[in-house]
Write a protein that holds these residues in place. Structure first.
Motif, PDB file in Angstrom:
ATOM      1  N   THR A  13      29.989  46.187  30.829  1.00  0.00           N
ATOM      2  CA  THR A  13      29.461  46.280  32.461  1.00  0.00           C
ATOM      3  C   THR A  13      27.932  45.835  32.491  1.00  0.00           C
ATOM      4  O   THR A  13      27.264  46.061  31.707  1.00  0.00           O
ATOM      5  N   ALA A  14      27.668  45.054  33.568  1.00  0.00           N
ATOM      6  CA  ALA A  14      26.235  44.533  33.732  1.00  0.00           C
ATOM      7  C   ALA A  14      25.920  44.845  35.317  1.00  0.00           C
ATOM      8  O   ALA A  14      26.796  44.676  35.876  1.00  0.00           O
ATOM      9  N   ALA A  15      24.566  45.141  35.283  1.00  0.00           N
ATOM     10  CA  ALA A  15      24.322  45.212  36.838  1.00  0.00           C
ATOM     11  C   ALA A  15      23.867  44.066  37.405  1.00  0.00           C
ATOM     12  O   ALA A  15      23.011  43.416  36.776  1.00  0.00           O
ATOM     13  N   PHE A  16      24.143  43.508  38.422  1.00  0.00           N
ATOM     14  CA  PHE A  16      23.793  42.245  39.120  1.00  0.00           C
ATOM     15  C   PHE A  16      23.250  42.447  40.344  1.00  0.00           C
ATOM     16  O   PHE A  16      23.708  43.292  41.227  1.00  0.00           O
ATOM     17  N   ASP A  29      28.112  46.371  40.323  1.00  0.00           N
ATOM     18  CA  ASP A  29      28.389  46.411  39.026  1.00  0.00           C
ATOM     19  C   ASP A  29      29.720  45.500  38.199  1.00  0.00           C
ATOM     20  O   ASP A  29      30.485  45.618  39.126  1.00  0.00           O
ATOM     21  N   VAL A  30      29.159  44.725  37.549  1.00  0.00           N
ATOM     22  CA  VAL A  30      30.280  43.788  36.969  1.00  0.00           C
ATOM     23  C   VAL A  30      30.948  44.308  35.694  1.00  0.00           C
ATOM     24  O   VAL A  30      30.044  44.529  34.673  1.00  0.00           O
ATOM     25  N   THR A  31      32.200  44.428  35.696  1.00  0.00           N
ATOM     26  CA  THR A  31      32.707  45.001  34.485  1.00  0.00           C
ATOM     27  C   THR A  31      34.093  43.732  34.213  1.00  0.00           C
ATOM     28  O   THR A  31      34.767  43.291  34.858  1.00  0.00           O
ATOM     29  N   VAL A  40      34.190  44.079  40.299  1.00  0.00           N
ATOM     30  CA  VAL A  40      33.237  44.184  41.003  1.00  0.00           C
ATOM     31  C   VAL A  40      33.038  45.295  41.638  1.00  0.00           C
ATOM     32  O   VAL A  40      33.841  45.585  42.687  1.00  0.00           O
ATOM     33  N   GLN A  41      32.142  46.337  41.649  1.00  0.00           N
ATOM     34  CA  GLN A  41      31.752  47.424  42.312  1.00  0.00           C
ATOM     35  C   GLN A  41      30.439  47.218  43.104  1.00  0.00           C
ATOM     36  O   GLN A  41      29.426  46.985  42.459  1.00  0.00           O
TER      37      GLN A  41
END
Length: 667
Positions: A13-16, A29-31, A40-41
């Protein structure tokens, strides 16, 4: 668009972060799972402050949790509240696509509406702390967190160290890596404790080491590339960048370094001033003496010196000055008491001044740290600064005007003792300065508000003032703040600045820190001590309540006078009277300029000269007699500082530090 590292997030997971119209920034948040389309959340919505170019340039989540710091194109640093609580994550997940489509399916048409069509369900958060235009109009290039501090870089040629106070960003200090490196892009902290500064200088990409103060790598690339990447390891390094639409790659194998540093440099040019801050006790190690030095290379350095190893280790470098640092003064050390400060540490206010009429003020916090290489941890907080020509720098079209006043240099500083008392409405500290434009100036500092204000001045000397010394007279008749100043004509003037300080404190309290400088008036007494400039000056109180004033001159002579202070009744300083009880002169005491003098005891003096001799003098009824002479190794002596240490048997031992073309401590 940009990615932001978030502590504690899963590896997949990475924060965009994405900036859109009207200054709206989205946190997503991209998982990613193997064989599936990314999920994408929408985690948060943030509102950037209004400006011409309203988008973010970099961001980082703080380890403390619940806070996001980002930089924008206007050069501002912003702090936003953020939360990744299960409740918010569940709400965010409910407005997204399930994300179960395979990679081969066309799910883009479903993913975007499901993620952003209901973004109004999340509140639009405003920043809780804004440092507007901190890095100028060229923008912030990176933000990072390291060991509890926040670091930011920009295209203004400096990087800044900040800390979090509650939910407010506080700037501790700024660093200027090296001359010409105006486009700083990133900071990288190495495992061995070094800090590498990455940026562009002219048409080269530069990696600069803050430990050694030199360029580790310099890669010709054309300069100023917005799309680039740098990677390094002990065996090789690589730098990729885009130039004219082409992807360029620079790769180099590591070369064996045959160079060994035998002695770490303290300054690039001669040391102009030095002050002893105090001693720090470290368990399992010898006592470490902490000094502050100022140099012609425009920097001040806080360093630790061990008597056992005889090695000087720099703890911090202060690079706020734009010209040489000629004078230092310490208020304190005040000892423990600051938040998060141990019982065995040192705390003091440091004033540094020099060319271009510039004064900087810092709070120094030093404590023992057995885990570090230097065994001393030093925290520096920039408090305030002042320049006489600040109004000139803000003028438009100033290149078309003639600047009437020459560039003023501060030659000497002295903290006025005993001003932080209940007698003043606010806890102002006052600083006296000797100036090259023939003036004696007094400044007021309010540390809580970070204000340094010029409060009084006098041009009595009509020539360059070289030295000032402030001292406090306290007797049954009252308390007086006295000042001693010396000029290039050999005269030594004595002032009563009690009324000036009281009036200034009252005006500052009523005017909320703004005022026009008052007049210091005329001196109480002027003594022609020498035939030419006075290069050293020291005042010491005797047990009888009198004052010994020692001075050294360009002509190699030493002058000592004994003063008695008589006070008038009440608050009126017009009743203050100084009388010279005794005068002693020693012509040709040295073969060159006397640049350092100290009254160790009423009967014991120490003098140092450019002739590289350190001489102890006995003061008796017949004058000054030589007790001993020691030769030291520092050429072009600039200044001396002394302190006393009580040994185990109760005996006092005197130490002194000398600076010039080098640094030396003797006892």
């Amino acid at each position: 668009l940009g990615w932001a590292p978030r502590p504690g997030q899963p590896p997949n997971t990475a924060a965009f972060l994405a900036s859109g119209p009207d200054g709206e920034m989205l946190w997503l948040d991209v998982t990613h799972h193997p064989g599936q389309a990314p999920r994408v959340q929408l985690m948060g919505r943030y509102l950037l402050p209004p400006c011409k170019q309203r988008w973010h340039t970099c961001a980082a989540f703080l380890p403390q949790g619940g806070l996001l710091v980002c930089g924008d194109r206007r050069g501002s640093l912003l702090l936003f509240p953020c939360s990744s609580s299960p409740g918010q994550a569940l709400e965010s997940t409910s407005i997204t696509n399930g994300g179960t489509n395979s990679v081969g399916e066309d799910s883009s048409s479903e993913l975007e509406p499901s993620c952003l069509s209901h973004k109004e369900a999340l509140p639009l958060e405003a920043p809780v702390s804004v440092l507007f235009g901190l890095h100028g109009k060229m923008g912030v290039t990176s933000v990072a967190c390291h060991k509890g501090y926040i670091y930011s870089t920009g295209r203004d040629g400096v990087y800044r160290q900040l800390r979090l106070q509650g939910q407010q960003l506080e700037v501790l200090r700024k660093h200027r890596p090296c001359k010409g490196l105006q486009w700083i892009e990133e900071l990288r902290f190495t495992p061995d404790g070094d800090l590498h500064v990455l940026g562009f200088r002219a048409d080269n990409f530069v990696v600069w080491s803050s430990r050694t103060g030199e360029n580790l790598h310099c890669i010709p690339c054309g300069g100023g590339h917005r799309s680039w990447s740098y990677w390094s390891s002990p065996s090789a390094e690589a730098f990729a960048f885009i130039k004219c639409g082409d992807v360029m790659l620079y790769h180099r194998e590591a070369e064996r370094c045959e160079q060994q540093v035998l002695l770490v440099s303290l300054h690039g040019r001669e040391i102009a001033c030095v002050r002893h801050l105090g001693a720090v006790e470290v368990p399992g190690r010898a006592t470490l003496n902490v000094f502050v030095t100022g140099s012609e290379d425009t920097t001040a350095c806080v360093l630790a010196l061990s008597e056992r190893s005889r090695a000087a280790v720099p703890l911090a470098r202060l690079s706020d000055h734009i010209s040489s640092v000629r004078a230092l003064a310490l208020a304190g050390p005040t000892g423990p008491g600051d938040e998060g400060f141990g019982d065995k540490g040192l705390s003091a206010l440091l004033f540094s001044a020099g060319g271009r009429a510039q004064i900087e003020c810092y709070r120094l916090l030093c404590s023992g740290d057995p885990a570090s290489e230097s065994a001393v941890a030093c925290q520096v907080v920039h408090v305030a600064s002042h320049r006489l020509d600040e109004h000139w720098e803000r003028k438009k079209n100033r290149h078309k005007l003639v600047k009437m006043d020459p560039e003023t240099r501060y030659m000497s500083l002295s903290v006025v003792p005993g001003t932080s008392t209940e007698q003043l409405p606010t806890p102002w500290k006052f600083l006296a300065a000797a100036c090259s434009d023939a003036s004696v100036r007094v400044f007021g500092l309010l540390e809580a508000a970070r204000k340094l204000v010029l409060v009084a001045e006098s041009f009595h000397h009509q020539r360059c003032v070289l030295k000032v010394e402030a001292f406090l007279h306290t007797r049954a008749g009252g308390e007086r703040h006295l000042l001693c100043s010396a000029a290039t004509d050999g005269s030594v003037a004595f002032w009563d600045i009690t009324r000036s300080i009281a009036d200034a404190a009252d005006v500052l309290h009523r005017a909320e820190g703004e005022m026009q400088p008052l007049a210091l008036g005329t001196p109480l007494l002027t003594v022609m001590a020498h035939s030419c400039g006075v290069n050293s000056l020291h005042v010491r109180e005797t047990p009888e309540g009198r004052y010994l004033v020692a001075s050294g001159s360009d002509d190699g002579s030493i002058h000592v006078c004994l003063l008695e202070v008589a006070l008038g009744r009440g608050e009126d300083t017009a009743g203050t009277c100084l009388r010279v009880l005794e005068r002693v002169a020693r012509p040709c005491a040295h073969a060159a300029h006397v640049t350092g003098i100290r009254v160790l005891r009423p009967d014991l003096l120490l003098s140092a000269s450019v002739d590289q001799r350190l001489t102890l003098w006995h003061r008796g009824p017949g004058g000054l007699d030589v007790l001993s002479t020691t030769f030291f190794h520092v050429p072009d002596l600039a200044e001396v500082d002394c302190w006393e240490v009580e040994e185990a048997g109760g005996e006092l031992r005197y130490y002194c530090v000398l600076c010039g073309q080098g640094l030396e401590m003797v006892r």
